[in-house]
Each structure stands twice: as C-alpha cells, then as structure tokens.
Design a protein around this motif. Structure first.
Motif, PDB file in Angstrom:
ATOM      1  N   GLY A  95       0.799  -1.475  -0.122  1.00 29.59           N
ATOM      2  CA  GLY A  95      -0.045  -0.198   0.134  1.00 29.59           C
ATOM      3  C   GLY A  95       0.670   1.407   0.158  1.00 29.59           C
ATOM      4  N   GLN A  96       1.706   1.166   0.862  1.00 29.44           N
ATOM      5  CA  GLN A  96       2.689   2.472   0.982  1.00 29.44           C
ATOM      6  C   GLN A  96       3.673   2.587  -0.422  1.00 29.44           C
ATOM      7  OE1 GLN A  96       3.994   4.229   5.093  1.00 29.44           O
ATOM      8  NE2 GLN A  96       3.863   2.012   5.465  1.00 29.44           N
ATOM      9  N   VAL A  97       4.381   1.379  -0.799  1.00 29.06           N
ATOM     10  CA  VAL A  97       5.015   1.425  -1.813  1.00 29.06           C
ATOM     11  C   VAL A  97       3.987   1.859  -3.217  1.00 29.06           C
ATOM     12  CG1 VAL A  97       5.880  -0.243  -3.649  1.00 29.06           C
ATOM     13  CG2 VAL A  97       6.320  -0.529  -1.357  1.00 29.06           C
ATOM     14  N   ASN A  98       2.851   1.369  -3.170  1.00 33.46           N
ATOM     15  CA  ASN A  98       1.941   2.077  -4.515  1.00 33.46           C
ATOM     16  C   ASN A  98       1.754   3.358  -4.126  1.00 33.46           C
ATOM     17  OD1 ASN A  98       1.594  -0.500  -5.919  1.00 33.46           O
ATOM     18  ND2 ASN A  98      -0.067  -1.129  -4.675  1.00 33.46           N
ATOM     19  N   LEU A  99       1.428   3.976  -2.942  1.00 34.09           N
ATOM     20  CA  LEU A  99       1.311   5.327  -2.937  1.00 34.09           C
ATOM     21  C   LEU A  99       2.626   6.209  -3.257  1.00 34.09           C
ATOM     22  CD1 LEU A  99      -0.429   7.754  -1.496  1.00 34.09           C
ATOM     23  CD2 LEU A  99       0.892   7.203   0.835  1.00 34.09           C
ATOM     24  N   ALA A 100       3.747   5.665  -2.943  1.00 33.96           N
ATOM     25  CA  ALA A 100       4.906   6.477  -3.399  1.00 33.96           C
ATOM     26  C   ALA A 100       5.105   6.382  -4.816  1.00 33.96           C
ATOM     27  CB  ALA A 100       6.231   5.718  -2.678  1.00 33.96           C
ATOM     28  N   LEU A 101       5.009   5.338  -5.421  1.00 35.93           N
ATOM     29  CA  LEU A 101       4.840   5.035  -7.082  1.00 35.93           C
ATOM     30  C   LEU A 101       3.858   5.940  -7.866  1.00 35.93           C
ATOM     31  CD1 LEU A 101       5.821   1.476  -7.288  1.00 35.93           C
ATOM     32  CD2 LEU A 101       7.620   3.356  -7.277  1.00 35.93           C
ATOM     33  N   LEU A 102       2.808   6.121  -7.204  1.00 37.28           N
ATOM     34  CA  LEU A 102       1.508   6.541  -7.813  1.00 37.28           C
ATOM     35  C   LEU A 102       1.614   8.031  -7.689  1.00 37.28           C
ATOM     36  CD1 LEU A 102      -1.243   4.084  -7.086  1.00 37.28           C
ATOM     37  CD2 LEU A 102      -0.361   4.568  -9.509  1.00 37.28           C
ATOM     38  N   ALA A 103       2.220   8.382  -6.425  1.00 39.37           N
ATOM     39  CA  ALA A 103       2.730   9.784  -6.473  1.00 39.37           C
ATOM     40  C   ALA A 103       3.393  10.607  -7.046  1.00 39.37           C
ATOM     41  CB  ALA A 103       2.854  10.056  -4.976  1.00 39.37           C
ATOM     42  N   VAL A 104       4.442   9.913  -7.824  1.00 40.16           N
ATOM     43  CA  VAL A 104       5.446  10.499  -8.586  1.00 40.16           C
ATOM     44  C   VAL A 104       5.044  11.369  -9.580  1.00 40.16           C
ATOM     45  CG1 VAL A 104       7.307  10.104 -10.178  1.00 40.16           C
ATOM     46  CG2 VAL A 104       7.166   8.888  -8.245  1.00 40.16           C
ATOM     47  N   PRO A 105       4.053  11.367 -10.413  1.00 42.35           N
ATOM     48  CA  PRO A 105       3.612  12.153 -11.425  1.00 42.35           C
ATOM     49  C   PRO A 105       2.788  13.234 -10.963  1.00 42.35           C
ATOM     50  CG  PRO A 105       2.266  10.224 -11.642  1.00 42.35           C
ATOM     51  CD  PRO A 105       3.312   9.916 -10.669  1.00 42.35           C
ATOM     52  N   HIS A 106       2.399  13.283  -9.619  1.00 46.02           N
ATOM     53  CA  HIS A 106       1.655  14.136  -8.804  1.00 46.02           C
ATOM     54  C   HIS A 106       2.523  15.164  -8.053  1.00 46.02           C
ATOM     55  CE1 HIS A 106      -1.932  12.453 -10.513  1.00 46.02           C
ATOM     56  NE2 HIS A 106      -1.489  11.268  -9.981  1.00 46.02           N
ATOM     57  N   LEU A 107       3.628  14.865  -7.954  1.00 42.89           N
ATOM     58  CA  LEU A 107       4.830  15.798  -7.214  1.00 42.89           C
ATOM     59  C   LEU A 107       5.402  16.937  -7.844  1.00 42.89           C
ATOM     60  CD1 LEU A 107       5.970  12.987  -4.924  1.00 42.89           C
ATOM     61  CD2 LEU A 107       4.734  15.108  -3.950  1.00 42.89           C
ATOM     62  N   ARG A 108       5.272  18.031  -7.392  1.00 46.49           N
ATOM     63  CA  ARG A 108       6.324  18.914  -7.956  1.00 46.49           C
ATOM     64  C   ARG A 108       7.785  18.742  -8.046  1.00 46.49           C
ATOM     65  NH1 ARG A 108       2.265  22.570  -5.371  1.00 46.49           N
ATOM     66  NH2 ARG A 108       0.980  23.271  -6.752  1.00 46.49           N
ATOM     67  N   ASP A 109       8.466  19.285  -8.799  1.00 51.03           N
ATOM     68  CA  ASP A 109      10.035  19.041  -8.579  1.00 51.03           C
ATOM     69  C   ASP A 109      10.668  19.208  -7.368  1.00 51.03           C
ATOM     70  OD1 ASP A 109       9.723  18.579 -11.480  1.00 51.03           O
ATOM     71  OD2 ASP A 109      11.008  20.264 -12.050  1.00 51.03           O
ATOM     72  N   GLY A 110      11.433  18.275  -6.827  1.00 49.50           N
ATOM     73  CA  GLY A 110      11.875  18.733  -5.430  1.00 49.50           C
ATOM     74  C   GLY A 110      11.039  18.144  -4.513  1.00 49.50           C
ATOM     75  N   GLY A 111       9.835  17.567  -4.838  1.00 51.49           N
ATOM     76  CA  GLY A 111       9.072  17.180  -3.552  1.00 51.49           C
ATOM     77  C   GLY A 111       9.452  15.833  -2.942  1.00 51.49           C
ATOM     78  N   SER A 112       8.751  15.460  -2.066  1.00 50.57           N
ATOM     79  CA  SER A 112       9.146  14.471  -1.107  1.00 50.57           C
ATOM     80  C   SER A 112       8.031  13.492  -0.772  1.00 50.57           C
ATOM     81  CB  SER A 112       9.733  15.039   0.384  1.00 50.57           C
ATOM     82  OG  SER A 112       8.523  15.506   1.087  1.00 50.57           O
ATOM     83  N   ILE A 113       8.364  12.120  -0.340  1.00 56.23           N
ATOM     84  CA  ILE A 113       7.593  11.173   0.024  1.00 56.23           C
ATOM     85  C   ILE A 113       7.977  10.760   1.249  1.00 56.23           C
ATOM     86  CG2 ILE A 113       6.694   8.812  -0.522  1.00 56.23           C
ATOM     87  CD1 ILE A 113       7.663   9.630  -3.622  1.00 56.23           C
TER      88      ILE A 113
END
Length: 205
Positions: A95-113
């Motif tokens: 669940g957390q791995v998927n959250l991290a991977l799916l978040a990538v295109p929604h994060l601005r440059d330099g964003g964090s997980i």
C-alpha cells in the motif's frame, strides 16, 4: 532570516494517533490535505491501488505525500494465518509502495514522499514477525527508490517506537520499551518533508 515556503501536503492516515500528531506539527506551516479510508477531505484505501490513484488525481499538484497509515497483524509466528500475513503485505507494505510510486507524477520537482515503518524492524519482539518483515521491506525499498526517483524527488521513512498514546493496546508486546510521544515521532516527518535528506529512515525510539 529565510522565509519558509508553504507546501501542499497530502497526509494519509491523518485521523490516526500518529497522523493527528503529524498534522498538528505541519499544519501550522503548510497546507495539509487529510486523507483516510473513511475520514478526511480525501478518501483512499491503501490496499486498493485504484483508490490511491483516484485520490491523487483529485488533489492536483503536491509538494509532499506522507503516509502515517498501514495495518499489520501481531501474533505468535506459527499461528499467523495467511490472512494476517497478507494484511501487512497488502496494506502497510505494498500500500505504501503503491502510494509512493503513484505519487511521482503528482509531485512538483523537488517534492518528497515519507512512509512509516516501525521499531520492530530493528528491535524484534515476540509476535512481531509480520511487522518486522513489512517494516524491513519498506526501509529497503526507500533506500533503493531514492537512487531512481526523477526530478529531484526525495523519499524517506520514519520508524517510530511504540507510541505512548497506544500503550493501552500494545503494552503486553512491548515490555521494557520506552514509549515515544506521538508529538516526538511527528518530528521525523517534519524533518523528512522540510529537510533535504533522501533514502533515510529516521528512528524515533
């Protein structure tokens, strides 16, 4: 004196014991979007990748994604059922791995997980085999994922000790452990989001 930049942060598990402390720490400086399975401004189920994706699509560009959620089963090693093993694997780990991977295109440059693990990855306890496996897997994932994330994105994990506020439930499993106030554990999330590290696990024991 530098001025702090306000970030837009999605906090998954915002209504849990740890999540409420993380929210209290960060909301005074940032725009926080609380998320949970049944509570919060956004609803998602960590065990369902489609619901994670839909939630991320609904909130627009983000500066940070935090998970303070994920369940695991505790119990004697040889008595844990397939369902109990699967709970930790499907929700807290994947669940957390998927959250991290799916978040990538929604994060601005330099964003964090920022993901959540736990003390039993390094300090094993009886009845904690599933939690140890899941937490250790997450910490290894974070170290490796940090090498490959694009656009200056960062990823870290926070590994809190048993929370003081949860000792009424978990005390029999954690005899001799010094409990950690949730507010202290929340500092690890602030360090991950507002600092510059990547690939690290902050241990708040």
């Amino acid at each position: 004196m530098t001025r702090e930049t306000t970030m837009k942060i999605l906090l998954v598990g915002a209504n849990g014991t740890l999540g409420r402390a993380v929210a209290a720490e960060l909301r005074v400086r940032h725009e926080l979007i609380p998320a949970g399975r049944r509570t919060g401004d956004v609803h998602l189920d960590l065990a369902d990748a489609d619901s994670i994706d839909a939630a991320l699509q609904s909130v627009g560009p983000l500066d940070a994604v935090i998970s303070a959620a994920g369940h695991v089963a505790f119990g004697p090693l040889l008595e844990l059922t397939d369902v109990q093993w699967h709970l930790g694997l499907s929700e807290k780990l994947m669940g957390q791995v998927n959250l991290a991977l799916l978040a990538v295109p929604h994060l601005r440059d330099g964003g964090s997980i920022t993901l959540t693990t736990g003390v039993v990855s390094t300090d094993p306890i009886r009845g904690g085999a599933s939690a140890a496996m899941v937490n250790g897997g997450l910490e290894s994932f974070v170290r490796c994922a940090a090498l490959e994330l694009p656009r200056g994105l960062r990823i870290n994990a926070v590994s809190p000790g048993v929370l003081l506020e949860s000792m009424h439930e978990y005390a029999p499993l954690f005899r001799g452990f010094e409990p950690v106030p949730a507010a202290r554990a929340a500092l690890g999330f602030a360090r991950s989001v507002e600092g510059g590290d990547t690939g690290k696990t902050y241990r708040l024991f």
